[in-house]
Design a protein around this motif. Sequence first.
Motif, PDB file in Angstrom:
ATOM      1  N   ARG A 176      -8.694   7.222  -1.372  1.00 34.18           N
ATOM      2  CA  ARG A 176      -9.362   6.945  -0.106  1.00 34.18           C
ATOM      3  C   ARG A 176     -10.200   8.153   0.269  1.00 34.18           C
ATOM      4  N   THR A 209     -14.235   4.867   2.002  1.00 34.09           N
ATOM      5  CA  THR A 209     -14.562   4.329   0.694  1.00 34.09           C
ATOM      6  C   THR A 209     -13.265   4.374  -0.104  1.00 34.09           C
ATOM      7  N   THR A 265     -11.378   3.548  -3.745  1.00 37.07           N
ATOM      8  CA  THR A 265     -11.568   3.306  -5.167  1.00 37.07           C
ATOM      9  C   THR A 265     -10.209   3.092  -5.816  1.00 37.07           C
ATOM     10  N   ASP A 286      -8.337   2.477  -9.468  1.00 34.50           N
ATOM     11  CA  ASP A 286      -8.401   2.534 -10.928  1.00 34.50           C
ATOM     12  C   ASP A 286      -7.121   1.902 -11.441  1.00 34.50           C
ATOM     13  N   THR A 325     -12.326  -0.014 -12.719  1.00 34.61           N
ATOM     14  CA  THR A 325     -12.496   0.725 -11.476  1.00 34.61           C
ATOM     15  C   THR A 325     -13.207  -0.181 -10.484  1.00 34.61           C
ATOM     16  N   HIS A 326     -12.658  -0.236  -9.275  1.00 35.13           N
ATOM     17  CA  HIS A 326     -13.231  -1.044  -8.209  1.00 35.13           C
ATOM     18  C   HIS A 326     -13.426  -0.142  -6.991  1.00 35.13           C
ATOM     19  N   THR A 327     -14.569  -0.275  -6.321  1.00 38.13           N
ATOM     20  CA  THR A 327     -14.860   0.536  -5.139  1.00 38.13           C
ATOM     21  C   THR A 327     -15.306  -0.368  -4.005  1.00 38.13           C
ATOM     22  N   TRP A 328     -14.772  -0.099  -2.800  1.00 42.58           N
ATOM     23  CA  TRP A 328     -15.120  -0.864  -1.612  1.00 42.58           C
ATOM     24  C   TRP A 328     -15.339   0.085  -0.440  1.00 42.58           C
ATOM     25  N   ASN A 329     -16.198  -0.322   0.487  1.00 47.37           N
ATOM     26  CA  ASN A 329     -16.329   0.343   1.776  1.00 47.37           C
ATOM     27  C   ASN A 329     -15.547  -0.488   2.780  1.00 47.37           C
TER      28      ASN A 329
END
Length: 113
Positions: free
Chosen positions: A47, A64, A66, A68, A73-77
């Motif tokens: 985070r 943001t 992330t 893993d 790998t996934h990233t979100w806001n």
Amino acid sequence: MGAVADLYADDFILHYPGRNPLSGTYTSVGEFVAKLEALLDGGTLNRRLHDGLGTDDHSVQLLTITADAGGRTHTWNVAIVMHVRGEQFTEAWFHFDDRYALDDSLTALASGS
């Protein structure tokens, strides 16, 4: 962890959006964390705080996140809005920038694909 747990009221409620394995309403932070850890299955979650805002009644975190896990790998806001009573959080709502991508990512992670 004990100090962090003290920040949450005994009647704390967490609302997690979407149609994915984490979606739903949780009545404790521990319940949500246990489900998240099972989904990550040894993966990591990071985070990064962009900003935090607060009043006597509400707290907002702009993050943001992330993940893993599962070889991906996934990233979100996300914006997390929390209701405050006294000095404790009583309720939280997660708001993601792309709920469809969140649903797809978490569903794929849960299915191992």
